[in-house]
Each structure stands twice: as structure tokens, then as C-alpha cells.
Write an enzyme that holds these catalytic residues in place. Sequence first.
Site, PDB file in Angstrom:
ATOM      1  N   ASP A 137       0.886  -1.168   0.000  1.00 39.54           N
ATOM      2  CA  ASP A 137       0.000   0.000   0.000  1.00 39.54           C
ATOM      3  C   ASP A 137       0.923   1.216   0.000  1.00 39.54           C
ATOM      4  O   ASP A 137       1.656   1.446   0.966  1.00 39.54           O
ATOM      5  CB  ASP A 137      -0.887  -0.018   1.254  1.00 39.54           C
ATOM      6  CG  ASP A 137      -1.822   1.183   1.321  1.00 39.54           C
ATOM      7  OD1 ASP A 137      -1.577   2.179   0.589  1.00 39.54           O
ATOM      8  OD2 ASP A 137      -2.792   1.133   2.098  1.00 39.54           O
ATOM      9  N   THR A 153      -7.209   1.486 -19.828  1.00 41.40           N
ATOM     10  CA  THR A 153      -6.867   0.681 -18.640  1.00 41.40           C
ATOM     11  C   THR A 153      -8.153   0.587 -17.814  1.00 41.40           C
ATOM     12  O   THR A 153      -9.128   1.305 -18.094  1.00 41.40           O
ATOM     13  CB  THR A 153      -5.784   1.367 -17.782  1.00 41.40           C
ATOM     14  OG1 THR A 153      -6.368   2.531 -17.178  1.00 41.40           O
ATOM     15  CG2 THR A 153      -4.554   1.744 -18.585  1.00 41.40           C
ATOM     16  N   TYR A 211      -8.814  14.942  -7.866  1.00 34.81           N
ATOM     17  CA  TYR A 211      -7.870  14.288  -8.790  1.00 34.81           C
ATOM     18  C   TYR A 211      -6.891  15.309  -9.369  1.00 34.81           C
ATOM     19  O   TYR A 211      -5.677  15.096  -9.386  1.00 34.81           O
ATOM     20  CB  TYR A 211      -8.649  13.574  -9.907  1.00 34.81           C
ATOM     21  CG  TYR A 211      -7.779  12.705 -10.793  1.00 34.81           C
ATOM     22  CD1 TYR A 211      -7.150  11.571 -10.288  1.00 34.81           C
ATOM     23  CD2 TYR A 211      -7.587  13.008 -12.137  1.00 34.81           C
ATOM     24  CE1 TYR A 211      -6.350  10.764 -11.095  1.00 34.81           C
ATOM     25  CE2 TYR A 211      -6.801  12.208 -12.953  1.00 34.81           C
ATOM     26  CZ  TYR A 211      -6.176  11.086 -12.435  1.00 34.81           C
ATOM     27  OH  TYR A 211      -5.387  10.298 -13.232  1.00 34.81           O
ATOM     28  N   ILE A 227      -6.257   6.581 -21.611  1.00 34.33           N
ATOM     29  CA  ILE A 227      -5.597   5.354 -22.037  1.00 34.33           C
ATOM     30  C   ILE A 227      -6.468   4.176 -21.617  1.00 34.33           C
ATOM     31  O   ILE A 227      -7.062   4.191 -20.525  1.00 34.33           O
ATOM     32  CB  ILE A 227      -4.203   5.219 -21.378  1.00 34.33           C
ATOM     33  CG1 ILE A 227      -3.370   6.510 -21.558  1.00 34.33           C
ATOM     34  CG2 ILE A 227      -3.469   4.009 -21.945  1.00 34.33           C
ATOM     35  CD1 ILE A 227      -3.021   6.888 -22.961  1.00 34.33           C
ATOM     36  N   LYS A 230      -2.826  15.484  -8.955  1.00 37.05           N
ATOM     37  CA  LYS A 230      -1.908  15.331 -10.095  1.00 37.05           C
ATOM     38  C   LYS A 230      -1.094  16.600 -10.337  1.00 37.05           C
ATOM     39  O   LYS A 230       0.041  16.542 -10.825  1.00 37.05           O
ATOM     40  CB  LYS A 230      -2.686  14.910 -11.350  1.00 37.05           C
ATOM     41  CG  LYS A 230      -3.298  13.502 -11.232  1.00 37.05           C
ATOM     42  CD  LYS A 230      -2.223  12.447 -11.000  1.00 37.05           C
ATOM     43  CE  LYS A 230      -2.749  11.027 -11.029  1.00 37.05           C
ATOM     44  NZ  LYS A 230      -1.700  10.029 -10.848  1.00 37.05           N
TER      45      LYS A 230
HETATM   46  N1  NAD Z   1      -5.512   5.445 -17.805  1.00 35.65           N
HETATM   47  C1  NAD Z   1      -5.474   6.751 -18.041  1.00 35.65           C
HETATM   48  O1  NAD Z   1      -6.067   7.253 -18.988  1.00 35.65           O
HETATM   49  C2  NAD Z   1      -4.691   7.671 -17.140  1.00 35.65           C
HETATM   50  C3  NAD Z   1      -4.659   9.033 -17.480  1.00 35.65           C
HETATM   51  C4  NAD Z   1      -3.933   9.893 -16.684  1.00 35.65           C
HETATM   52  C5  NAD Z   1      -3.242   9.421 -15.584  1.00 35.65           C
HETATM   53  N2  NAD Z   1      -3.310   8.105 -15.271  1.00 35.65           N
HETATM   54  C6  NAD Z   1      -2.575   7.676 -14.095  1.00 35.65           C
HETATM   55  O2  NAD Z   1      -1.820   6.525 -14.387  1.00 35.65           O
HETATM   56  C7  NAD Z   1      -1.598   5.754 -13.211  1.00 35.65           C
HETATM   57  C8  NAD Z   1      -1.935   4.305 -13.489  1.00 35.65           C
HETATM   58  O3  NAD Z   1      -3.324   4.197 -13.735  1.00 35.65           O
HETATM   59  P1  NAD Z   1      -3.942   3.081 -14.700  1.00 35.65           P
HETATM   60  O4  NAD Z   1      -4.638   3.790 -15.787  1.00 35.65           O
HETATM   61  O5  NAD Z   1      -2.913   2.086 -15.000  1.00 35.65           O
HETATM   62  O6  NAD Z   1      -5.078   2.500 -13.745  1.00 35.65           O
HETATM   63  P2  NAD Z   1      -5.235   1.056 -13.071  1.00 35.65           P
HETATM   64  O7  NAD Z   1      -6.413   1.199 -12.181  1.00 35.65           O
HETATM   65  O8  NAD Z   1      -5.218   0.014 -14.106  1.00 35.65           O
HETATM   66  O9  NAD Z   1      -3.906   0.904 -12.201  1.00 35.65           O
HETATM   67  C9  NAD Z   1      -3.705   1.555 -10.991  1.00 35.65           C
HETATM   68  C10 NAD Z   1      -3.104   0.559 -10.019  1.00 35.65           C
HETATM   69  O10 NAD Z   1      -2.826   1.248  -8.790  1.00 35.65           O
HETATM   70  C11 NAD Z   1      -3.118   0.356  -7.737  1.00 35.65           C
HETATM   71  N3  NAD Z   1      -3.357   1.074  -6.476  1.00 35.65           N
HETATM   72  C12 NAD Z   1      -4.419   1.831  -6.129  1.00 35.65           C
HETATM   73  N4  NAD Z   1      -4.289   2.248  -4.857  1.00 35.65           N
HETATM   74  C13 NAD Z   1      -3.116   1.753  -4.393  1.00 35.65           C
HETATM   75  C14 NAD Z   1      -2.413   1.841  -3.159  1.00 35.65           C
HETATM   76  N5  NAD Z   1      -2.916   2.529  -2.130  1.00 35.65           N
HETATM   77  N6  NAD Z   1      -1.218   1.224  -3.049  1.00 35.65           N
HETATM   78  C15 NAD Z   1      -0.713   0.510  -4.082  1.00 35.65           C
HETATM   79  N7  NAD Z   1      -1.332   0.378  -5.271  1.00 35.65           N
HETATM   80  C16 NAD Z   1      -2.520   0.995  -5.421  1.00 35.65           C
HETATM   81  C17 NAD Z   1      -4.364  -0.382  -8.208  1.00 35.65           C
HETATM   82  O11 NAD Z   1      -4.552  -1.576  -7.482  1.00 35.65           O
HETATM   83  C18 NAD Z   1      -4.054  -0.590  -9.677  1.00 35.65           C
HETATM   84  O12 NAD Z   1      -3.436  -1.840  -9.894  1.00 35.65           O
HETATM   85  C19 NAD Z   1      -2.463   6.396 -12.122  1.00 35.65           C
HETATM   86  O13 NAD Z   1      -1.656   7.203 -11.303  1.00 35.65           O
HETATM   87  C20 NAD Z   1      -3.432   7.250 -12.924  1.00 35.65           C
HETATM   88  O14 NAD Z   1      -3.912   8.344 -12.182  1.00 35.65           O
HETATM   89  C21 NAD Z   1      -4.016   7.209 -16.021  1.00 35.65           C
END
Ligand code: NAD
Length: 254
Positions: free
Chosen positions: A60, A190, A153, A188, A157
Site C-alpha cells: 500500500d 486501462t 484528482y 488510455i 496530479k
Molecule cells: N488510464 C489513463 O487514462 C490515465 C490518465 C492519466 C493518468 N493516469 C494515471 O496513471 C496511473 C496508473 O493508472 P492506470 O490507468 O494504469 O489505472 P489502473 O487502475 O489500471 O492501475 C492503478 C493501479 O494502482 C493500484 N493502487 C491503487 N491504490 C493503491 C495503493 N494505495 N497502493 C498501491 N497500489 C494501489 C491499483 O490496485 C491498480 O493496480 C495512475 O496514477 C493514474 O492516475 C491514467
Amino acid sequence: MARVAGKVALITGGASGLGLATAKLMAAEGARIVITDIQKNKGPGAAKEIGGDTLFLEHDVTSEERWQQVVVETEKKFGKLNIVVNSAGIGTEGTIEDTSLADFRKMMAINVEGTFLGCKYGIEAMKKHSEPSSIVNISSVAGLVSGFQMCAYSASKGAVRLLSKSVALHCARAGYNIRCNSVHPAFISTPMVEAPLAAASDPEKARKRLLRMVPIGKIGEPNDIGYMILYLASEESKFVTGAEMVVDGGCTAM
Ligand SMILES: NC(=O)c1ccc[n+]([C@@H]2O[C@H](COP(=O)([O-])OP(=O)(O)OC[C@H]3O[C@@H](n4cnc5c(N)ncnc54)[C@H](O)[C@@H]3O)[C@@H](O)[C@H]2O)c1
């Protein structure tokens, strides 16, 4: 020559989405990988998918004590640490009026404090050797511009964006061989993006509405971000620090 040959990378949020895609790219380019995540059910399968002797650690990112342990366990397994990717994060919507203080604090704890700790304990380990090292913090386009429903959010960020610059400047001034940069993705494919789309009352309509916000006309793939992170982690970017790398299909150009 593989792009990150001989390096050891610790990637948070590595059981899913951008973290997992990045881990696979880095493993293919010669790095040894530790993925960490709070999702202990998904972690071992993800490590297997990445292959090699990838280590999964339940983690965590809000726990300072666990961060210290995770870095020690990484060094114990692979002998050093060269790359930290702070990808763990959550993304929920809410205006200033409908975001509770508890929700705001939770967002800041995971997205900001988790990244702060990753930088702090990453540097502690990287300082022990003179090899080039790199910290990559995943911010968002929401760290550059905002939206009425992105109160917590965007605040988190935006903080990651400037935290990264301060870390970069400190490391440069101290003469450490450590760079730090932020990456700013948008839309993206995900679970973070796909789950809310699937849960919408009309998922097709919701997807079309989202696509109207992306000049390039499609949702990005995890590797679109993974390749940017790989570049920042490698020595190809040895003169890049304190930078904010936007990968958003043109969103913020509008
Ligand atoms: N997907 C997008 O479009 C997008 C856009 C901008 C920014 N982001 C950022 O990219 C990063 C990855 O996101 P993603 O799209 O891969 O989403 P995702 O939900 O697939 O992955 C995020 C991961 O973080 C883990 N997580 C959450 N809380 C946690 C904690 N307290 N300790 C440890 N792990 C924890 C989750 O279990 C998950 O596996 C994030 O920081 C997100 O804000 C994503």
C-alpha cells in the site's frame, strides 16, 4: 543493446494498466523488475506475465513503513535500485461541493503521499551507488488543466507535477546521478478508464463523448505511455530532468 539492460526497476501499481504494460516493456529491454500493488490477488499473475525473475510485493503506497520494506526487499533480491515508476493511483470524479474531506484526503494520500514516499525512499537506495538512476512519476493531463468535476484528482496530479520538479532540482543540485520527470497521460485504455465507461447508463454514448475530447480520435493504448516511461528510465533521456512529458492524443493542444 537493450534499452535498460542491467537496471533494476520498482514499479508501483504494477498489477494493472500502465504499471503492468511498463513492466513488460522494461523486462523485454533488459531490466529486472519488482512490481508492487495493493491488489495481492492480481500481483503474482502479473509477475508471471512479465516473466523472468520478476518479484511481486504487496504494497500500500500510503504506508511509509511498507515503502521502506519494499525498497529493502528489492535490494535484497536484485542488489540495487535504478528506476522507480510511481504509477499506483486512483481517479474518482467530484466537484468541490460534492467531494468530502475524507475523499480528498484519500486521493492525496495515494496519489501524492505515495509518490512522495516513492521518491524519498527511491533516492535513499539510488544514492548508494553511482549508476545512473531515474524516477518517473505518473501525473495526468489533469495535473496541467482541470475540469469542474476533477477537484481532488486534479489537485493531486498537479501536486505530483511540481513535486517531480523539486525532486529533479534537488538531485541535480546534490550531484546525485538521479533524474526525475513526470508523465501526463490522457484517456488510455486501462481499468481506470474502461470501468467507468462500462458502468455508464449508455456505454457506447459515453465512449463517443470521450472520443470527442481526443483530437487523434481514439483512446490510447497502455504502451503509448509505457514507451515514454521506458525512454525516461533509460539513458536515452540522460539530459531530461524536471520535465513534464504529455502523451494525450492532442487533448491539451486544444
Ligand atoms: N488510464 C489513463 O487514462 C490515465 C490518465 C492519466 C493518468 N493516469 C494515471 O496513471 C496511473 C496508473 O493508472 P492506470 O490507468 O494504469 O489505472 P489502473 O487502475 O489500471 O492501475 C492503478 C493501479 O494502482 C493500484 N493502487 C491503487 N491504490 C493503491 C495503493 N494505495 N497502493 C498501491 N497500489 C494501489 C491499483 O490496485 C491498480 O493496480 C495512475 O496514477 C493514474 O492516475 C491514467
